[in-house]
Design a protein around this motif. Structure first.
Motif, PDB file in Angstrom:
ATOM      1  N   ALA A 144      33.285  48.861  39.458  1.00  6.64           N
ATOM      2  CA  ALA A 144      33.681  49.439  38.173  1.00  6.64           C
ATOM      3  C   ALA A 144      35.165  49.252  37.876  1.00  6.64           C
ATOM      4  O   ALA A 144      35.568  49.222  36.718  1.00  6.64           O
ATOM      5  CB  ALA A 144      33.327  50.930  38.144  1.00  6.64           C
ATOM      6  N   ARG A 145      35.994  49.137  38.918  1.00  8.84           N
ATOM      7  CA  ARG A 145      37.443  49.213  38.711  1.00  8.84           C
ATOM      8  C   ARG A 145      38.189  47.900  38.928  1.00  8.84           C
ATOM      9  O   ARG A 145      39.395  47.833  38.710  1.00  8.84           O
ATOM     10  CB  ARG A 145      38.033  50.269  39.648  1.00  8.84           C
ATOM     11  CG  ARG A 145      37.430  51.638  39.446  1.00  8.84           C
ATOM     12  CD  ARG A 145      38.103  52.681  40.303  1.00  8.84           C
ATOM     13  NE  ARG A 145      37.375  53.951  40.256  1.00  8.84           N
ATOM     14  CZ  ARG A 145      37.794  55.065  40.835  1.00  8.84           C
ATOM     15  NH1 ARG A 145      38.925  55.072  41.500  1.00  8.84           N
ATOM     16  NH2 ARG A 145      37.082  56.171  40.745  1.00  8.84           N
ATOM     17  N   LEU A 146      37.489  46.863  39.367  1.00  9.01           N
ATOM     18  CA  LEU A 146      38.210  45.660  39.770  1.00  9.01           C
ATOM     19  C   LEU A 146      38.948  45.013  38.600  1.00  9.01           C
ATOM     20  O   LEU A 146      40.073  44.521  38.754  1.00  9.01           O
ATOM     21  CB  LEU A 146      37.258  44.658  40.423  1.00  9.01           C
ATOM     22  CG  LEU A 146      37.923  43.477  41.129  1.00  9.01           C
ATOM     23  CD1 LEU A 146      38.912  43.960  42.200  1.00  9.01           C
ATOM     24  CD2 LEU A 146      36.876  42.570  41.746  1.00  9.01           C
ATOM     25  N   ARG A 147      38.323  45.015  37.411  1.00 13.66           N
ATOM     26  CA  ARG A 147      39.022  44.437  36.253  1.00 13.66           C
ATOM     27  C   ARG A 147      40.331  45.178  35.997  1.00 13.66           C
ATOM     28  O   ARG A 147      41.392  44.558  35.790  1.00 13.66           O
ATOM     29  CB  ARG A 147      38.131  44.498  35.007  1.00 13.66           C
ATOM     30  CG  ARG A 147      38.843  43.974  33.756  1.00 13.66           C
ATOM     31  CD  ARG A 147      38.056  44.280  32.490  1.00 13.66           C
ATOM     32  NE  ARG A 147      36.926  43.385  32.294  1.00 13.66           N
ATOM     33  CZ  ARG A 147      37.000  42.198  31.710  1.00 13.66           C
ATOM     34  NH1 ARG A 147      38.162  41.731  31.299  1.00 13.66           N
ATOM     35  NH2 ARG A 147      35.918  41.469  31.537  1.00 13.66           N
TER      36      ARG A 147
ATOM     37  N   ARG B 158      42.640  39.989  36.196  1.00 11.87           N
ATOM     38  CA  ARG B 158      42.561  38.735  36.958  1.00 11.87           C
ATOM     39  C   ARG B 158      41.133  38.491  37.455  1.00 11.87           C
ATOM     40  O   ARG B 158      40.664  37.354  37.497  1.00 11.87           O
ATOM     41  CB  ARG B 158      43.526  38.784  38.142  1.00 11.87           C
ATOM     42  CG  ARG B 158      43.527  37.506  38.979  1.00 11.87           C
ATOM     43  CD  ARG B 158      44.446  37.625  40.182  1.00 11.87           C
ATOM     44  NE  ARG B 158      44.305  36.476  41.076  1.00 11.87           N
ATOM     45  CZ  ARG B 158      44.740  36.457  42.327  1.00 11.87           C
ATOM     46  NH1 ARG B 158      45.355  37.524  42.830  1.00 11.87           N
ATOM     47  NH2 ARG B 158      44.579  35.376  43.068  1.00 11.87           N
ATOM     48  N   PHE B 159      40.445  39.573  37.858  1.00  2.49           N
ATOM     49  CA  PHE B 159      39.083  39.467  38.347  1.00  2.49           C
ATOM     50  C   PHE B 159      38.151  40.315  37.475  1.00  2.49           C
ATOM     51  O   PHE B 159      38.538  41.390  37.002  1.00  2.49           O
ATOM     52  CB  PHE B 159      38.967  39.969  39.790  1.00  2.49           C
ATOM     53  CG  PHE B 159      39.719  39.143  40.785  1.00  2.49           C
ATOM     54  CD1 PHE B 159      39.225  37.922  41.211  1.00  2.49           C
ATOM     55  CD2 PHE B 159      40.923  39.593  41.302  1.00  2.49           C
ATOM     56  CE1 PHE B 159      39.918  37.150  42.133  1.00  2.49           C
ATOM     57  CE2 PHE B 159      41.628  38.837  42.219  1.00  2.49           C
ATOM     58  CZ  PHE B 159      41.121  37.610  42.634  1.00  2.49           C
ATOM     59  N   THR B 160      36.959  39.820  37.278  1.00  2.00           N
ATOM     60  CA  THR B 160      35.891  40.621  36.678  1.00  2.00           C
ATOM     61  C   THR B 160      34.700  40.600  37.640  1.00  2.00           C
ATOM     62  O   THR B 160      34.682  39.824  38.600  1.00  2.00           O
ATOM     63  CB  THR B 160      35.469  40.074  35.309  1.00  2.00           C
ATOM     64  OG1 THR B 160      34.988  38.719  35.478  1.00  2.00           O
ATOM     65  CG2 THR B 160      36.623  40.084  34.329  1.00  2.00           C
ATOM     66  N   VAL B 161      33.725  41.456  37.370  1.00  2.00           N
ATOM     67  CA  VAL B 161      32.562  41.568  38.254  1.00  2.00           C
ATOM     68  C   VAL B 161      31.284  41.407  37.420  1.00  2.00           C
ATOM     69  O   VAL B 161      30.653  42.384  37.021  1.00  2.00           O
ATOM     70  CB  VAL B 161      32.557  42.913  39.009  1.00  2.00           C
ATOM     71  CG1 VAL B 161      31.357  42.987  39.966  1.00  2.00           C
ATOM     72  CG2 VAL B 161      33.850  43.096  39.789  1.00  2.00           C
ATOM     73  N   PRO B 162      30.892  40.158  37.127  1.00  2.00           N
ATOM     74  CA  PRO B 162      29.664  39.925  36.367  1.00  2.00           C
ATOM     75  C   PRO B 162      28.425  40.077  37.266  1.00  2.00           C
ATOM     76  O   PRO B 162      27.698  39.125  37.531  1.00  2.00           O
ATOM     77  CB  PRO B 162      29.846  38.495  35.860  1.00  2.00           C
ATOM     78  CG  PRO B 162      30.696  37.837  36.897  1.00  2.00           C
ATOM     79  CD  PRO B 162      31.636  38.899  37.383  1.00  2.00           C
ATOM     80  N   MET B 163      28.205  41.295  37.711  1.00  2.00           N
ATOM     81  CA  MET B 163      27.106  41.629  38.622  1.00  2.00           C
ATOM     82  C   MET B 163      26.107  42.530  37.910  1.00  2.00           C
ATOM     83  O   MET B 163      26.494  43.466  37.214  1.00  2.00           O
ATOM     84  CB  MET B 163      27.670  42.368  39.846  1.00  2.00           C
ATOM     85  CG  MET B 163      26.618  42.918  40.796  1.00  2.00           C
ATOM     86  SD  MET B 163      27.353  43.959  42.106  1.00  2.00           S
ATOM     87  CE  MET B 163      27.660  45.489  41.195  1.00  2.00           C
ATOM     88  N   THR B 164      24.816  42.255  38.078  1.00  2.00           N
ATOM     89  CA  THR B 164      23.767  43.116  37.519  1.00  2.00           C
ATOM     90  C   THR B 164      22.998  43.719  38.680  1.00  2.00           C
ATOM     91  O   THR B 164      22.243  43.035  39.374  1.00  2.00           O
ATOM     92  CB  THR B 164      22.830  42.307  36.610  1.00  2.00           C
ATOM     93  OG1 THR B 164      23.599  41.714  35.557  1.00  2.00           O
ATOM     94  CG2 THR B 164      21.766  43.206  36.010  1.00  2.00           C
TER      95      THR B 164
ATOM     96  N   THR C  59      28.776  42.529  49.123  1.00  2.00           N
ATOM     97  CA  THR C  59      28.680  41.064  49.101  1.00  2.00           C
ATOM     98  C   THR C  59      28.574  40.551  47.670  1.00  2.00           C
ATOM     99  O   THR C  59      29.220  39.560  47.295  1.00  2.00           O
ATOM    100  CB  THR C  59      27.460  40.609  49.914  1.00  2.00           C
ATOM    101  OG1 THR C  59      27.614  41.032  51.274  1.00  2.00           O
ATOM    102  CG2 THR C  59      27.292  39.101  49.868  1.00  2.00           C
ATOM    103  N   ALA C  60      27.760  41.224  46.850  1.00  2.00           N
ATOM    104  CA  ALA C  60      27.589  40.817  45.456  1.00  2.00           C
ATOM    105  C   ALA C  60      28.891  40.935  44.676  1.00  2.00           C
ATOM    106  O   ALA C  60      29.209  40.077  43.840  1.00  2.00           O
ATOM    107  CB  ALA C  60      26.489  41.649  44.801  1.00  2.00           C
ATOM    108  N   ILE C  61      29.668  41.969  44.943  1.00  2.00           N
ATOM    109  CA  ILE C  61      30.959  42.125  44.260  1.00  2.00           C
ATOM    110  C   ILE C  61      31.880  40.957  44.601  1.00  2.00           C
ATOM    111  O   ILE C  61      32.554  40.385  43.724  1.00  2.00           O
ATOM    112  CB  ILE C  61      31.609  43.471  44.629  1.00  2.00           C
ATOM    113  CG1 ILE C  61      30.807  44.630  44.036  1.00  2.00           C
ATOM    114  CG2 ILE C  61      33.059  43.535  44.134  1.00  2.00           C
ATOM    115  CD1 ILE C  61      31.206  45.990  44.559  1.00  2.00           C
ATOM    116  N   GLY C  62      31.920  40.583  45.888  1.00  2.00           N
ATOM    117  CA  GLY C  62      32.734  39.433  46.280  1.00  2.00           C
ATOM    118  C   GLY C  62      32.279  38.152  45.619  1.00  2.00           C
ATOM    119  O   GLY C  62      33.102  37.348  45.144  1.00  2.00           O
ATOM    120  N   MET C  63      30.962  37.935  45.567  1.00  2.00           N
ATOM    121  CA  MET C  63      30.430  36.759  44.874  1.00  2.00           C
ATOM    122  C   MET C  63      30.868  36.744  43.413  1.00  2.00           C
ATOM    123  O   MET C  63      31.320  35.722  42.887  1.00  2.00           O
ATOM    124  CB  MET C  63      28.906  36.772  44.934  1.00  2.00           C
ATOM    125  CG  MET C  63      28.297  36.485  46.281  1.00  2.00           C
ATOM    126  SD  MET C  63      26.482  36.648  46.166  1.00  2.00           S
ATOM    127  CE  MET C  63      25.981  35.869  47.701  1.00  2.00           C
TER     128      MET C  63
END
Length: 326
Positions: free
Chosen positions: A101-104, A110-116, A68-72
């Motif tokens: 780790a790999r979405l960017r 196109r997508f990044t994952v600014p998740m902590t 869920t956090a990755i989608g957010m």
């Protein structure tokens, strides 16, 4: 600048509060993080201050929390998911390494994952099984993840703020042994501690000792106990990925001897990576083999046996002597 005298866990909470005030896109989610304030009370009071839309109690489902956090994150939010103990992260491992780790890379930027992703980790509190693992090496192996382990309240807040603001995912491991072990003055204002920069906690000329997290305090204690016999430099790495290789090599070139202290098992631990890099980058300065002072290659033991498993000051002292007397 005004300050507060905080424990490490209070500094973590203050870091989240500061970032949530600064940026409405920052949300916290996890098991019992809302009304209950988290298993270690790291999120205490945030639910009352920011409400259920930004401090979200989730089901007991680690893969769901992280997924869920990755989608957010992919769609513009800055989630801070909490896993109650790092030993519970394994059900979410696929989400962490295959997606966060790999979405960017997979989306060509196109997508990044600014998740902590926060998790209490390490031993020393007499917890049941699956609560005390130190598996930071798992996550440093994965390109696209940053791995952060604070050792002081000041750094905990600054590193957490830097992690939340970073455009890429961070695994933020909080050494629970020192959650309430000591206090330190922490600025009230927002500030960051840059990711990828080590801190020299003690200057020395005879041997460089590299460590992080809860092992920083017994390493400093060992260095003080050896004062007058061996002049020990203690380097707290703080960020394990990216690693501050320049500081490691610079310190080693000064002393010519090194030890690495970590509570994770010896085999495949980051001590081996540090030793190998020293060989590659500073072999001609080397006076002795790099000594690894670590946990053992066994399952983490229960209760009182933790005292024998985890490096403590006397065992660290003996390891430092071996490195120097070779």
């Amino acid at each position: 600048m005004s300050t507060q005298n905080l424990t490490l866990v209070q500094a973590v909470r203050d870091g989240m509060k500061t970032e949530m005030e600064r940026d409405d896109d920052v949300v916290v989610l996890g098991e019992d993080v809302g009304k209950n304030g988290g298993v270690f009370r790291a999120t205490e009071g945030l639910y009352e201050e920011f409400g259920e839309d930004r401090v979200i109690d989730t089901p007991l489902a680690e893969a769901g929390i992280v997924g869920t956090a990755i989608g957010m994150a992919a769609y513009g939010m800055k989630p801070v998911p909490e896993i109650q103990f790092s030993g519970f992260m394994y059900p979410a491992f696929d989400q962490i390494v295959s997606h966060a780790a790999r979405l960017r890379t997979r989306s060509r930027g196109r997508f990044t994952v600014p998740m902590t992703l926060r998790a209490p980790y390490g031993g020393g509190i007499r917890a049941p099984e699956h609560h005390s693992e130190s598996k930071e090496a798992f996550y440093t192996h994965e390109a696209g993840l940053q791995v952060v382990v604070p050792s002081t309240p000041h750094d905990a807040k600054g590193l957490l703020s830097a992690s939340i603001r970073d455009p890429d995912p961070v695994v933020f491991l909080e050494p629970k042994l020192i959650y309430r072990a000591f206090r330190e003055e922490v600025p009230d204002d927002d500030y960051t501690v840059e990711l990828g920069e080590a801190a020299v906690r003690r200057d020395g000329t005879d041997v460089s000792v590299f460590t992080w997290g809860a092992m920083t305090r017994p390493t400093l204690e060992a260095a003080e106990n050896l004062e007058g016999e061996i002049d020990v430099e203690v380097v707290d790495l703080r960020t394990l990925s990216p690693m501050d290789w320049d500081s490691i090599v610079e310190s080693f070139k000064k002393t010519g001897r090194a030890a690495v202290v970590h509570e994770a098992p010896k085999t495949g631990g980051l001590g081996a990576e540090i030793a190998a890099t020293i060989q590659e980058e500073a072999l001609l300065y080397q006076e002795a083999p790099v000594k690894r002072i670590t946990g053992f290659d066994t399952p983490f033991p229960l209760y009182a046996l933790e005292d024998y498993y985890m490096p403590e000051a006397h065992r660290i002292e003996d390891g430092i002597r071996e490195a120097v007397e070779f």
